[in-house]
Enzyme design. Structure first.
Site, mmCIF file in Angstrom:
data_model
loop_
_atom_site.group_PDB
_atom_site.id
_atom_site.type_symbol
_atom_site.label_atom_id
_atom_site.label_comp_id
_atom_site.label_asym_id
_atom_site.label_seq_id
_atom_site.Cartn_x
_atom_site.Cartn_y
_atom_site.Cartn_z
ATOM 1 N N HIS A 158 0.852 -1.185 0.000
ATOM 2 C CA HIS A 158 0.000 0.000 0.000
ATOM 3 C C HIS A 158 0.894 1.243 0.000
ATOM 4 C CE1 HIS A 158 -2.393 3.038 2.481
ATOM 5 N NE2 HIS A 158 -3.043 2.949 1.330
ATOM 6 N N HIS A 208 1.341 11.757 -1.696
ATOM 7 C CA HIS A 208 0.568 11.188 -0.599
ATOM 8 C C HIS A 208 -0.470 12.212 -0.152
ATOM 9 C CE1 HIS A 208 -0.539 9.146 3.029
ATOM 10 N NE2 HIS A 208 0.401 8.231 2.913
#
Length: 320
Positions: free
Chosen positions: A55, A99
């Site tokens: 992930h 992110h």
């Protein structure tokens, strides 16, 4: 109060150092034999393999928002064959690995990330790799296509045959051996905005997968195997069964700072990624398999090297 904050900071720092030390000392390179390291996988359909997936794979390091301890080549060398990453448009208008936003964490351009993966594929001719990208800013597929072409990785990309994706089932997928024989050893999925008519090798994730819930702050038991996305297939068994599914198995936490955002739970990664125990990888996957009658195609983990991620991948595919 200051003493408590200092204690918590030092405790977290020591835990990070411990994890990085373990990552650099215990990871081994998976042998290049058969298909994805196992001769038995050559005749197995792509849809009949369970991948341990990293992930937010490119977000590597010791900062709170970073999800992995080791870089992409090391992940691949260790046996990871499914990489997930967030993408956003950066301030220069290019697709970057960011992110949440490019102001929080920018790990570089998508084209450069793809060059790293291409270089690894060049030297590992018996390996099939999956990329799952999130399209956070809903950019057109053409922008992703440009990054793939600039990296020269499209030669490896698998293109879906023409036809209605709704007619595609798990049995329609080729075997790993067939993908390797044809040189189409890279499968690419995009969660939003994929246009398979325009760019047939960038596949619409939710035409072929569904996912379990991915926001988990407080419950290390991972109680849910429910369908979270796409919402439109709930209540339609045929649509559910014709798709593979992805289990999100990672915890978030909050820093001991007022107003702190959610960050990956690095401290509990070894417990979260353990094979045994309530809420471990084995427990979670078997509950989902019991609910849906089959195992997932992928389980997304943070800090995959902490705990039993690679052991889980072997066991879930029938290897000791």
């Amino acid at each position: 109060m200051a003493l408590l904050v200092n204690f918590l900071f030092i405790h977290s720092l020591l835990d990070i150092i411990d994890q990085l030390t373990r990552a650099t000392t215990h990871l081994k390179t998976q042998p290049q034999i058969g298909c994805n390291g196992h001769p038995e996988l050559c005749d197995r359909k792509y849809s009949n393999i369970t991948h341990i997936a990293t992930h937010d794979a490119p977000f590597v390091g010791v900062l709170p928002m970073e999800n992995q301890n080791v870089d992409i080549p090391t992940q691949l060398d260790a046996g990871i064959r499914f990489l997930q990453a967030q993408t956003h448009r950066n301030v220069f208008g290019k697709i970057s690995l960011c992110h949440t936003s490019c102001l929080m964490k920018d790990a570089g351009l998508l084209k450069d990330y793809l060059k790293v993966i291409k270089s690894w594929l060049d030297t590992h001719p018996q390996e099939v790799v999956t990329l799952l990208l999130t399209n956070g800013d809903r950019r057109p597929t053409s922008e992703y296509d440009a990054a793939f072409r600039q990296s020269n990785i499209t030669q490896y990309a698998y293109s879906m045959p023409p036809g209605d994706p709704n007619q595609w089932t798990p049995d329609s997928w080729p075997t790993l051996g067939q993908l390797i024989a044809k040189g189409t050893r890279l499968l690419v999925f995009l969660d939003r905005g994929a246009d398979q008519v325009q760019v047939p090798y960038i596949l619409n994730e939710f035409s072929y997968f569904w996912e379990t819930p991915f926001e988990n702050l407080v419950d290390p038991r991972f109680p849910s195997c429910d369908i979270d996305r796409p919402v439109g297939i709930k209540g339609f068994p045929q649509s559910v069964q014709q798709r593979m599914y992805i289990v999100n198995h990672f915890l978030d936490t909050k820093l001991h700072v007022v107003g702190s955002p959610e960050v990956p739970d690095r401290r509990d990664a070894r417990r979260t990624n353990a094979w045994e125990g309530k809420g471990g990888v084995g427990d979670h996957v078997e509950r989902c398999a019991g609910m849906w009658g089959r195992r997932p195609a992928a389980m997304l983990l943070d800090y995959f090297d902490g705990g039993d991620g690679l052991k889980a991948q072997r066991l879930l595919n029938g290897f000791l």
